[in-house]
Design an enzyme around this catalytic site. Structure first.
Site, PDB file in Angstrom:
ATOM      1  N   ILE A 177      -0.335   3.158  20.544  1.00 26.04           N
ATOM      2  CA  ILE A 177       0.169   3.673  19.262  1.00 26.04           C
ATOM      3  C   ILE A 177      -0.523   2.993  18.081  1.00 26.04           C
ATOM      4  CG2 ILE A 177       2.436   4.333  20.178  1.00 26.04           C
ATOM      5  CD1 ILE A 177       3.552   1.787  18.749  1.00 26.04           C
ATOM      6  N   SER A 178      -1.594   2.243  18.351  1.00 26.40           N
ATOM      7  CA  SER A 178      -2.261   1.476  17.299  1.00 26.40           C
ATOM      8  C   SER A 178      -3.179   2.358  16.451  1.00 26.40           C
ATOM      9  CB  SER A 178      -3.085   0.350  17.933  1.00 26.40           C
ATOM     10  OG  SER A 178      -3.982  -0.217  16.995  1.00 26.40           O
ATOM     11  N   PRO A 179      -2.942   2.439  15.139  1.00 26.50           N
ATOM     12  CA  PRO A 179      -3.846   3.234  14.302  1.00 26.50           C
ATOM     13  C   PRO A 179      -5.231   2.634  14.214  1.00 26.50           C
ATOM     14  CG  PRO A 179      -2.330   1.988  12.913  1.00 26.50           C
ATOM     15  CD  PRO A 179      -1.869   1.805  14.333  1.00 26.50           C
TER      16      PRO A 179
ATOM     17  N   ALA B 229      -6.762   0.943  16.623  1.00 27.46           N
ATOM     18  CA  ALA B 229      -7.478   1.299  17.844  1.00 27.46           C
ATOM     19  C   ALA B 229      -7.979   2.742  17.755  1.00 27.46           C
ATOM     20  CB  ALA B 229      -6.573   1.111  19.057  1.00 27.46           C
TER      21      ALA B 229
END
Length: 199
Positions: free
Chosen positions: A11-13, A15
């Site tokens: 859910i990492s923006p 990444a």
């Protein structure tokens, strides 16, 4: 041949904004990528970070400005307030772990597809149907979404422990296994590239 341990939350923006740059760097240097999805919120808890929900408003306001700046700079679509965020990361992480073990598809594309589903397509990556669709789109058996859940859960937990031991504390986080050099954030990929060139 160098190995890059890639720790990230699905859910990492940040990444997501890495796009396919890690894969292109690895290809250029003949490096292998070991994808290690983990529970990024627990990683914050374990390493002195603060979960987004608990951050000071000024930090979140800055984040809301910085994300679209980077997206525009990189030419990537981005919804700063995705429909499904935060969302349970475990199902998508288990699928990536199972795909890495199974082989035969485009693993980097799968990881990018999961991240893009959150940040550009407003899809729910905790939904098995969505996960099966993304698996199939990148050359993997969609049934992997339902297989190997025990191994996926075990590896998912182990990835968190390995990240803490290795000194990772955010997402994306890249560690060159042979040298121990650590790179935090998609904006450090150029430094990773230069390190591999020197090594």
């Amino acid at each position: 041949m160098p190995t890059i341990d890639y720790y990230f939350g699905t859910i990492s923006p940040w990444a997501y904004l890495a796009g396919d740059r890690l894969e292109r760097i690895a290809d250029r240097h003949g490096a292998t990528i070991s994808y290690k999805p983990l529970d990024i919120l627990q990683l914050f808890d374990r390493t002195g970070g603060v979960r987004p929900a608990d951050r000071h408003p000024s930090r979140m306001e800055y984040r809301a400005q910085e994300l679209p700046r980077w997206a525009e700079h990189l030419g990537m679509a981005l919804n700063v307030r995705p429909a499904f965020w935060p969302v349970n990361m475990a199902p998508s992480s288990y699928a990536i772990i199972a795909a890495q073990q199974a082989g035969g598809g485009d693993l980097g594309g799968l990881v990018q597809g999961v991240l893009r589903a959150v940040w550009a397509e407003d899809r729910d990556i905790s939904d098995d149907a969505v996960i099966r669709d993304i698996l199939g789109a990148h050359g993997f058996d969609p049934a992997l979404a339902d297989k190997g859940l025990f191994i996926g859960a075990e590896t998912y937990g182990r990835n968190l422990e390995q990240a803490v031991e290795a000194g990772a504390f955010g997402s994306p986080f890249y560690i060159v296994r042979e040298t121990g050099q650590r790179f935090w954030g998609q904006d450090r990929l150029d430094f990773l590239d230069r390190h591999l060139s020197a090594a």
